[in-house]
Design a protein around this motif. Structure first.
Motif, PDB file in Angstrom:
ATOM      1  N   GLY A 169       0.814  -1.213   0.000  1.00  0.00           N
ATOM      2  CA  GLY A 169       0.000   0.000   0.000  1.00  0.00           C
ATOM      3  C   GLY A 169       0.844   1.258   0.000  1.00  0.00           C
ATOM      4  O   GLY A 169       0.562   2.217  -0.728  1.00  0.00           O
ATOM      5  N   ARG A 170       1.884   1.270   0.825  1.00  0.00           N
ATOM      6  CA  ARG A 170       2.755   2.454   0.878  1.00  0.00           C
ATOM      7  C   ARG A 170       3.480   2.655  -0.447  1.00  0.00           C
ATOM      8  O   ARG A 170       3.577   3.790  -0.941  1.00  0.00           O
ATOM      9  CB  ARG A 170       3.753   2.308   2.026  1.00  0.00           C
ATOM     10  CG  ARG A 170       3.069   2.306   3.389  1.00  0.00           C
ATOM     11  CD  ARG A 170       4.019   2.433   4.564  1.00  0.00           C
ATOM     12  NE  ARG A 170       5.301   1.787   4.450  1.00  0.00           N
ATOM     13  CZ  ARG A 170       5.597   0.570   4.936  1.00  0.00           C
ATOM     14  NH1 ARG A 170       4.669  -0.133   5.554  1.00  0.00           N
ATOM     15  NH2 ARG A 170       6.809   0.073   4.809  1.00  0.00           N
ATOM     16  N   ASP A 184      -9.062   4.912  -1.796  1.00  0.00           N
ATOM     17  CA  ASP A 184      -9.299   3.978  -2.905  1.00  0.00           C
ATOM     18  C   ASP A 184      -8.040   3.183  -3.235  1.00  0.00           C
ATOM     19  O   ASP A 184      -8.103   1.981  -3.487  1.00  0.00           O
ATOM     20  CB  ASP A 184      -9.768   4.739  -4.150  1.00  0.00           C
ATOM     21  CG  ASP A 184     -11.136   5.361  -3.982  1.00  0.00           C
ATOM     22  OD1 ASP A 184     -11.937   4.851  -3.164  1.00  0.00           O
ATOM     23  OD2 ASP A 184     -11.408   6.367  -4.672  1.00  0.00           O
ATOM     24  N   ILE A 185      -6.914   3.866  -3.260  1.00  0.00           N
ATOM     25  CA  ILE A 185      -5.645   3.193  -3.574  1.00  0.00           C
ATOM     26  C   ILE A 185      -5.307   2.169  -2.497  1.00  0.00           C
ATOM     27  O   ILE A 185      -4.915   1.032  -2.797  1.00  0.00           O
ATOM     28  CB  ILE A 185      -4.513   4.226  -3.755  1.00  0.00           C
ATOM     29  CG1 ILE A 185      -4.810   5.133  -4.953  1.00  0.00           C
ATOM     30  CG2 ILE A 185      -3.158   3.532  -3.910  1.00  0.00           C
ATOM     31  CD1 ILE A 185      -3.973   6.391  -5.018  1.00  0.00           C
ATOM     32  N   LEU A 186      -5.481   2.554  -1.248  1.00  0.00           N
ATOM     33  CA  LEU A 186      -5.174   1.625  -0.154  1.00  0.00           C
ATOM     34  C   LEU A 186      -6.148   0.451  -0.109  1.00  0.00           C
ATOM     35  O   LEU A 186      -5.738  -0.690   0.134  1.00  0.00           O
ATOM     36  CB  LEU A 186      -5.124   2.356   1.185  1.00  0.00           C
ATOM     37  CG  LEU A 186      -3.948   3.308   1.355  1.00  0.00           C
ATOM     38  CD1 LEU A 186      -4.039   4.025   2.694  1.00  0.00           C
ATOM     39  CD2 LEU A 186      -2.623   2.577   1.226  1.00  0.00           C
ATOM     40  N   ARG A 187      -7.429   0.687  -0.351  1.00  0.00           N
ATOM     41  CA  ARG A 187      -8.379  -0.432  -0.377  1.00  0.00           C
ATOM     42  C   ARG A 187      -8.050  -1.387  -1.511  1.00  0.00           C
ATOM     43  O   ARG A 187      -8.187  -2.599  -1.375  1.00  0.00           O
ATOM     44  CB  ARG A 187      -9.815   0.079  -0.487  1.00  0.00           C
ATOM     45  CG  ARG A 187     -10.412   0.505   0.846  1.00  0.00           C
ATOM     46  CD  ARG A 187     -11.880   0.863   0.731  1.00  0.00           C
ATOM     47  NE  ARG A 187     -12.091   2.087  -0.008  1.00  0.00           N
ATOM     48  CZ  ARG A 187     -12.005   3.306   0.533  1.00  0.00           C
ATOM     49  NH1 ARG A 187     -11.722   3.462   1.808  1.00  0.00           N
ATOM     50  NH2 ARG A 187     -12.205   4.377  -0.206  1.00  0.00           N
ATOM     51  N   ASP A 231      -9.745  -4.559   2.546  1.00  0.00           N
ATOM     52  CA  ASP A 231     -10.569  -3.769   3.447  1.00  0.00           C
ATOM     53  C   ASP A 231      -9.701  -3.092   4.506  1.00  0.00           C
ATOM     54  O   ASP A 231      -8.751  -3.683   4.997  1.00  0.00           O
ATOM     55  CB  ASP A 231     -11.589  -4.692   4.119  1.00  0.00           C
ATOM     56  CG  ASP A 231     -12.797  -3.945   4.620  1.00  0.00           C
ATOM     57  OD1 ASP A 231     -12.620  -3.032   5.445  1.00  0.00           O
ATOM     58  OD2 ASP A 231     -13.905  -4.280   4.189  1.00  0.00           O
ATOM     59  N   LEU A 232     -10.018  -1.874   4.859  1.00  0.00           N
ATOM     60  CA  LEU A 232      -9.260  -1.127   5.864  1.00  0.00           C
ATOM     61  C   LEU A 232      -9.938  -1.130   7.227  1.00  0.00           C
ATOM     62  O   LEU A 232      -9.555  -0.378   8.118  1.00  0.00           O
ATOM     63  CB  LEU A 232      -9.055   0.320   5.392  1.00  0.00           C
ATOM     64  CG  LEU A 232      -8.251   0.483   4.108  1.00  0.00           C
ATOM     65  CD1 LEU A 232      -8.236   1.950   3.678  1.00  0.00           C
ATOM     66  CD2 LEU A 232      -6.845  -0.041   4.274  1.00  0.00           C
ATOM     67  N   ALA A 233     -10.932  -1.984   7.397  1.00  0.00           N
ATOM     68  CA  ALA A 233     -11.667  -2.046   8.664  1.00  0.00           C
ATOM     69  C   ALA A 233     -10.712  -2.397   9.804  1.00  0.00           C
ATOM     70  O   ALA A 233      -9.826  -3.230   9.650  1.00  0.00           O
ATOM     71  CB  ALA A 233     -12.776  -3.082   8.581  1.00  0.00           C
TER      72      ALA A 233
END
Length: 135
Positions: free
Chosen positions: A7-8, A78-81, A86-88
């Motif tokens: 993600g980073r 959006d990019i991270l998801r 899921d970012l939950a």
């Protein structure tokens, strides 16, 4: 919640492509060199971004990748998801998670719902354009 290198690095790639968008298609090796990311790792990230129409790529001489939208249209959330899933903050809030039998009586559920809302709103209100602004 812990954001992985995938993600980073995806965010760094998107910013790099944004910074060099006037150059047309940017070779993957150039992005890798500037960002200090191995080509092997980029070969895992760029196809995910391309498949989801965040970037477009062409092969061969003069090939590479470029952005497909205006910088203001790329939300960090959006990019991270896309790269992280899921970012939950807890499993019971993950999209598609089975219903929790304790949900109706769970004393901590409101806490996790609130945290999830804060994370989502924060990340969805930052764009690649915002990250490119120099302080």
């Amino acid at each position: 919640m812990m954001i992985s290198t995938k993600g980073r690095y995806a965010l760094r790639v998107m910013i790099d492509l944004a910074e060099h968008q006037e150059e047309g298609y940017i070779p993957m090796k150039d992005v890798a060199a500037r960002q200090g990311i191995s080509l092997k790792y980029l070969e895992k990230i760029l196809p995910v971004l391309a498949k989801n129409h965040f970037i477009v790529g062409i092969q061969g001489k003069g090939g590479g990748y470029r952005l497909t939208k205006r910088l203001e249209e790329y939300r960090v959330g959006d990019i991270l998801r896309l790269t992280e899933g899921d970012l939950a903050p807890v499993a019971c809030l993950v999209c598609g998670a089975p219903d929790c039998g304790r949900a109706a009586h769970c004393r901590t559920r409101p806490l996790w719902d609130g945290l999830n809302q804060v994370i989502t709103e924060y990340l969805d209100n930052i764009t690649i354009a915002d990250l490119m602004k120099k302080e």
